[in-house]
Design a protein around this motif. Structure first.
Motif, PDB file in Angstrom:
ATOM      1  N   CYS A 122       0.828  -1.195   0.000  1.00 55.31           N
ATOM      2  CA  CYS A 122       0.000   0.000   0.000  1.00 55.31           C
ATOM      3  C   CYS A 122       0.869   1.254   0.000  1.00 55.31           C
ATOM      4  N   SER A 179      -0.239   4.301   0.664  1.00 56.37           N
ATOM      5  CA  SER A 179      -1.036   5.385   1.225  1.00 56.37           C
ATOM      6  C   SER A 179      -0.171   6.470   1.872  1.00 56.37           C
ATOM      7  N   CYS A 218      -1.403   4.538  -8.033  1.00 56.48           N
ATOM      8  CA  CYS A 218      -0.976   3.393  -7.224  1.00 56.48           C
ATOM      9  C   CYS A 218      -1.263   2.116  -8.019  1.00 56.48           C
ATOM     10  N   CYS A 233      -6.872  -3.428  -4.874  1.00 57.43           N
ATOM     11  CA  CYS A 233      -7.389  -2.620  -3.771  1.00 57.43           C
ATOM     12  C   CYS A 233      -8.674  -1.910  -4.183  1.00 57.43           C
ATOM     13  N   THR A 285      -6.779   4.451   3.355  1.00 56.66           N
ATOM     14  CA  THR A 285      -7.258   5.544   2.498  1.00 56.66           C
ATOM     15  C   THR A 285      -8.323   5.062   1.512  1.00 56.66           C
ATOM     16  N   CYS A 312      -8.135   7.749  -1.668  1.00 56.84           N
ATOM     17  CA  CYS A 312      -8.275   6.636  -2.622  1.00 56.84           C
ATOM     18  C   CYS A 312      -9.748   6.315  -2.842  1.00 56.84           C
TER      19      CYS A 312
END
Ligand code: SF4
Lengths: 90, 374
Positions: free
Chosen positions: B313, B315, B328, B335, B344, B352
């Motif tokens: 991740c 984040s 990302c 995700c 997030t 996100c």
């Protein structure tokens, strides 16, 4: 949980020394604590964070903010309504 | 495609956009601190309307997102104990810990309850004297007053079975950490208006003075954000760095004095780890020594639970404005909000999640403004 939501104070009472209020968020009501807003009265619009009134705002601003919450789909989150039901705090 | 008509006052939106366009002679990098502001920007396409004037980078202002993994793991360890009723804001239930989340602990029989207010947890403690009731106190300066009053109320009612797992975070030190980082790109801040309803505005003065960076206290509605941007761009173009309040209808310079007084009694400033970012000095609140008997970390002996963040991740980069969520590699694939890798993506206020909700179908890469300028 974090944004804080405006509502109208419709009722005020005392719970063992703590001032509490019923707050109407455009149809949905919640109990809120007035300990941090000692001057608040019935009819005031106030922003509620995690069940506590923290600031007074004017009516027009409150309505606009509520509309924004609805638009952004954040109203249920702020009122804790979208969470897995367990009957607590509503 | 976004339309001005989606604004509650299209004429005012038009005016603000025109003013910003007429003022900006270059493209400025502006960080909005609050996750609610991020949602307004993405939902209403403010970044697209202002594509030539402003690059928005999304700040760390989502409490669910920054609560450190080890704190989630401590919560999970406490919540799994049979004698405990674990009370939390609903947003925290799906935040992934190292191995599981609160939702799954509940599915396996843990007594995890969603509360709207910390006072609900106090009431549960009153009604269940034979159980230990723990409130998970997370959030910024906006939720901390509620937690502080829960502590006060529990003591006033002589409750010995109530405690709090405290992971409160403070906004100004996080803004300072962003500005002090060697890779900082932020030229101006839109500060989180509701944090200022509690704490007031003066705590930003040192930040403005030290880093010569404009800080504009801003609401989170689309027109508020535009008004905040207008203030910021005007300062930047004239070479000024000042503290401005673009949200006076809710924010007074002194904040809420009653709340600040109780906060100063119940909590004390501490270093705090931020999920994906790392430890920021003096960026959190923990219970002060006079209230330490309510500390769930010591009561349940979880203070030394320490874990490392997973590598998949990104984040941390998202929260510092170094990575846009769609960039990302896991975004929308490994995700999603249903199977989040990072907080997030879980939180309603997370960056996100905002992109997933409103921009998933948009082509990747720098967003081309798809706007009607009437
Ligand atoms: S898209 Fe998912 S994995 Fe990527 S930064 Fe956001 S939360 Fe983390």
């Amino acid at each position: 949980m974090c944004l804080g939501i405006p509502g109208r104070i419709t009722k005020i009472w005392d719970d063992r020394g703590t001032r509490m209020a019923t707050v109407d968020f455009g149809g949905v009501t919640r109990t809120a604590c007035l300990a941090y807003l000692p001057g608040a009265t019935i009819g005031n619009y106030t922003i509620i964070h995690a069940g506590f009134a923290l600031t007074v705002v004017d009516e027009a601003a409150a309505h606009r903010t509520l509309a924004t919450f609805r638009e952004l789909g954040l109203l249920d989150d702020e009122l804790g309504a979208r969470q897995p039901a367990d009957g607590v705090g509503r | 495609m976004k339309y001005l008509t989606e604004f509650h006052d299209p004429a005012l939106a038009r005016r603000l956009l025109d003013t910003i366009a007429a003022t900006a002679r270059r493209r400025w990098t502006v960080m909005e601190v609050c996750g609610g502001q991020t949602h307004a920007i993405i939902r209403h396409g403010l970044d697209q309307f202002l594509a030539d004037q402003v690059e928005f980078i999304h700040g760390p202002g989502c409490p669910v997102c920054v609560t450190p993994l080890e704190m989630i793991d401590r919560a999970l360890a406490i919540a799994a104990r049979p004698e405990v009723i674990f009370c939390s804001f609903g947003d925290m239930l799906r935040v992934p810990g190292s191995e599981t989340d609160l939702f799954s602990v509940r599915a396996r029989g843990g007594d995890v309850r969603v509360v709207y207010s910390p006072l609900d947890a106090v009431r549960i403690a009153e009604n269940n004297r034979d159980r230990q009731v723990v409130f998970f106190a997370v959030g910024f300066e906006t939720t901390a007053p509620a937690a502080a009053m829960a502590a006060v109320t529990a003591r006033r009612r002589w409750l010995t079975n109530f405690s709090m797992l405290v992971s409160h975070v403070l906004v100004p030190p996080a803004m300072e950490a962003v500005l002090a980082a060697p890779d900082n790109r932020v030229a101006a801040f839109l500060a989180a208006g509701h944090v200022c309803t509690v704490m007031g505005t003066e705590q930003y003065e040192p930040l403005v003075a030290t880093f010569r960076t404009p800080v504009v206290v801003t609401g989170f509605e689309p027109l508020d954000v535009l008004e905040g941007v207008r203030h910021a761009v005007e300062q930047l173009e004239s070479g000024r760095a000042e503290l401005a309040n673009a949200y006076p209808r809710a924010v007074r310079p002194e904040g809420n004095p009653a709340a600040r007084m109780i906060l100063a009694d119940v909590f004390t400033v501490c270093d705090r780890a931020w999920r994906g970012i790392g430890t920021i000095p003096r960026s959190g609140w923990r219970l002060s020594p006079a209230w330490a008997d309510l500390d769930a970390e010591t009561r349940f002996d979880v203070a030394d639970v320490r874990v490392a963040e997973p590598a998949a991740c990104h984040s941390g980069e998202v929260l510092r404005g170094l990575l846009r969520p769609p960039d990302c590699p896991a975004f929308g694939t490994a995700c999603t909000p249903r199977r989040p890798l990072g907080a997030t993506m879980v939180s309603a206020e997370g960056a996100c999640a905002a992109y997933f909700q409103y921009r998933r179908l948009a082509p990747a890469g720098p967003s081309t403004p798809a706007v009607d300028r009437d």
